[in-house]
Design an enzyme around this catalytic site. Structure first.
Site, PDB file in Angstrom:
ATOM      1  N   ASP A  80       0.819  -1.210   0.000  1.00 44.37           N
ATOM      2  CA  ASP A  80       0.000   0.000   0.000  1.00 44.37           C
ATOM      3  C   ASP A  80       0.855   1.265   0.000  1.00 44.37           C
ATOM      4  O   ASP A  80       0.467   2.284  -0.577  1.00 44.37           O
ATOM      5  CB  ASP A  80      -0.934  -0.001   1.212  1.00 44.37           C
ATOM      6  CG  ASP A  80      -2.115  -0.954   1.040  1.00 44.37           C
ATOM      7  OD1 ASP A  80      -2.307  -1.467  -0.081  1.00 44.37           O
ATOM      8  OD2 ASP A  80      -2.845  -1.172   2.018  1.00 44.37           O
ATOM      9  N   GLY A  81       2.019   1.224   0.656  1.00 45.58           N
ATOM     10  CA  GLY A  81       2.892   2.394   0.666  1.00 45.58           C
ATOM     11  C   GLY A  81       3.359   2.765  -0.721  1.00 45.58           C
ATOM     12  O   GLY A  81       3.406   3.948  -1.084  1.00 45.58           O
ATOM     13  N   ASP A 155      -4.119  10.152   4.982  1.00 44.85           N
ATOM     14  CA  ASP A 155      -4.381  11.050   6.107  1.00 44.85           C
ATOM     15  C   ASP A 155      -3.369  12.175   6.207  1.00 44.85           C
ATOM     16  O   ASP A 155      -2.294  12.140   5.611  1.00 44.85           O
ATOM     17  CB  ASP A 155      -4.401  10.271   7.435  1.00 44.85           C
ATOM     18  CG  ASP A 155      -3.207   9.336   7.605  1.00 44.85           C
ATOM     19  OD1 ASP A 155      -2.095   9.724   7.223  1.00 44.85           O
ATOM     20  OD2 ASP A 155      -3.390   8.215   8.120  1.00 44.85           O
ATOM     21  N   THR A 195      -8.927   3.067   7.672  1.00 42.18           N
ATOM     22  CA  THR A 195      -8.480   1.752   8.140  1.00 42.18           C
ATOM     23  C   THR A 195      -6.989   1.748   8.457  1.00 42.18           C
ATOM     24  O   THR A 195      -6.404   0.681   8.670  1.00 42.18           O
ATOM     25  CB  THR A 195      -8.772   0.664   7.088  1.00 42.18           C
ATOM     26  OG1 THR A 195      -8.219   1.052   5.831  1.00 42.18           O
ATOM     27  CG2 THR A 195     -10.262   0.441   6.944  1.00 42.18           C
ATOM     28  N   TYR A 197      -3.980   4.691  10.354  1.00 43.99           N
ATOM     29  CA  TYR A 197      -3.648   5.249  11.668  1.00 43.99           C
ATOM     30  C   TYR A 197      -4.900   5.670  12.435  1.00 43.99           C
ATOM     31  O   TYR A 197      -5.008   5.481  13.654  1.00 43.99           O
ATOM     32  CB  TYR A 197      -2.698   6.426  11.462  1.00 43.99           C
ATOM     33  CG  TYR A 197      -2.005   6.952  12.700  1.00 43.99           C
ATOM     34  CD1 TYR A 197      -2.097   6.310  13.936  1.00 43.99           C
ATOM     35  CD2 TYR A 197      -1.226   8.104  12.622  1.00 43.99           C
ATOM     36  CE1 TYR A 197      -1.445   6.801  15.050  1.00 43.99           C
ATOM     37  CE2 TYR A 197      -0.561   8.602  13.734  1.00 43.99           C
ATOM     38  CZ  TYR A 197      -0.680   7.950  14.947  1.00 43.99           C
ATOM     39  OH  TYR A 197      -0.033   8.440  16.045  1.00 43.99           O
ATOM     40  N   ALA A 198      -5.881   6.243  11.732  1.00 44.75           N
ATOM     41  CA  ALA A 198      -7.091   6.718  12.409  1.00 44.75           C
ATOM     42  C   ALA A 198      -7.825   5.586  13.117  1.00 44.75           C
ATOM     43  O   ALA A 198      -8.446   5.794  14.167  1.00 44.75           O
ATOM     44  CB  ALA A 198      -8.022   7.401  11.405  1.00 44.75           C
ATOM     45  N   LEU A 199      -7.762   4.383  12.567  1.00 50.18           N
ATOM     46  CA  LEU A 199      -8.433   3.242  13.194  1.00 50.18           C
ATOM     47  C   LEU A 199      -7.805   2.925  14.544  1.00 50.18           C
ATOM     48  O   LEU A 199      -8.509   2.640  15.520  1.00 50.18           O
ATOM     49  CB  LEU A 199      -8.359   2.030  12.264  1.00 50.18           C
ATOM     50  CG  LEU A 199      -9.138   0.784  12.688  1.00 50.18           C
ATOM     51  CD1 LEU A 199     -10.630   1.072  12.750  1.00 50.18           C
ATOM     52  CD2 LEU A 199      -8.852  -0.369  11.725  1.00 50.18           C
ATOM     53  N   SER A 200      -6.473   3.014  14.626  1.00 55.06           N
ATOM     54  CA  SER A 200      -5.803   2.729  15.898  1.00 55.06           C
ATOM     55  C   SER A 200      -6.052   3.822  16.924  1.00 55.06           C
ATOM     56  O   SER A 200      -5.864   3.606  18.130  1.00 55.06           O
ATOM     57  CB  SER A 200      -4.297   2.555  15.675  1.00 55.06           C
ATOM     58  OG  SER A 200      -3.690   3.773  15.307  1.00 55.06           O
TER      59      SER A 200
END
Length: 298
Positions: A80-81, A155, A195, A197-200
């Site tokens: 993904d990166g 993000d 899904t 960083y915001a998820l964590s």
């Protein structure tokens, strides 16, 4: 059958040159996929850096912007990166992208490397699902001047330094004051980034078709500061009020040493990323597979 796509860009995961040889697996994967595309009747053009680090010399090369101008499909081999970096460049050209996963989770690079021929063959003949993902445009304003500008697909994160205390941030949405927050930082994420960083940080997962963002504080001082879902039609302004060594990250692009009074303006970009998935793809199947839902169930 002849491919629907005539000019195909092939972009791989690569690292900066080192004393060691390039990854044999990465080189072999690119070479196998390039040969497959050629057999499908496609003109294959490699990203210059991918060709260099993989040691492939049998194909024409262009930089990423050149690929966007010349090619009608981009095939990204990596994780993904890798896709995040490529998609930001190619969105302005409207180039559709297919991801072959050579990383770990692979939320947007969803084709397994070992199955690429069977999966790509019908896709190249026009059998696919198209999936549009919005981009964010973020600008850092200092003393009335824009000192940094970047696009992000996942993000925008403003956070404290590794050895400093909390930061204080003033938040506005659509020109209206929301609050001053003391926290380790703040995340503004797209549905794609919901899904990540915001998820964590306790944020919700948002379906990619929703025109919205999630704004999630990182370890807030006031526990009533919770993640909130916003319309992506409104600009979000984050002003640094207090704190040391504050930095901003736009996907993998970083700006260190923000100053007090700096304002980060986040708005929806003019372009979206076009992903192509195998026929029958759906978002919930991706969540089940990548997050391990229903393991042991029916």
């Amino acid at each position: 059958m002849t491919s629907t796509f005539r000019h195909v860009a092939l972009i791989g995961k690569y690292h900066a040159p080192s004393a060691s040889a390039p990854s044999e697996n990465a080189s072999n994967a690119l070479e196998r996929i390039a040969d497959f595309l050629r057999r499908q009747g496609c003109e294959v053009v490699l990203d210059t850096q991918s060709a260099l680090h993989a040691g492939l010399t049998d194909y024409p090369t262009l930089d990423v912007d050149g690929l966007g101008r010349h090619c009608d499909l981009g095939l990204v081999v990596g994780g993904d990166g890798t896709m995040l970096g490529v998609s930001r460049h190619l969105a302005q050209y409207g180039t559709p992208l297919i991801g072959v996963n050579q990383g770990r989770l692979g939320f947007v690079t969803d084709i397994a490397l070992e199955d690429f021929e069977a999966t790509l063959t019908p896709m190249l003949q026009g059998e696919y699902e198209e999936d549009l993902r919005p981009l964010m445009c973020a600008r850092v304003i200092r003393d009335g001047q824009c000192v940094f500008e970047a696009l992000a697909m996942n993000d925008v994160v403003v956070n404290r330094g590794g050895t400093s205390g909390m930061v204080e941030l003033r938040i506005e949405v659509g020109g209206r004051f929301v609050s001053n927050q003391r926290a380790d930082g703040l995340i503004v994420a797209t549905p794609t980034g919901s899904t990540a960083y915001a998820l964590s940080a306790g944020g919700p997962m948002m379906h990619p078709s929703i025109p919205a963002w999630v704004m999630a504080p990182i370890a807030p001082h006031n526990l009533s500061n919770r993640p909130i879902v916003l319309s992506d039609a409104n600009e979000v302004t984050i002003e640094v009020v207090a704190g040391r060594d504050v930095s901003a990250n736009f996907d993998m692009q970083s700006l260190a040493s923000l100053q007090h009074g700096d304002r980060i303006l986040v708005s929806r970009a003019h372009h979206s990323v076009r992903f192509l998935h195998p026929k029958g793809w759906n978002y919930f199947a991706t969540l089940r597979k990548k997050l391990g839902w229903n393991e042991g169930g029916a």
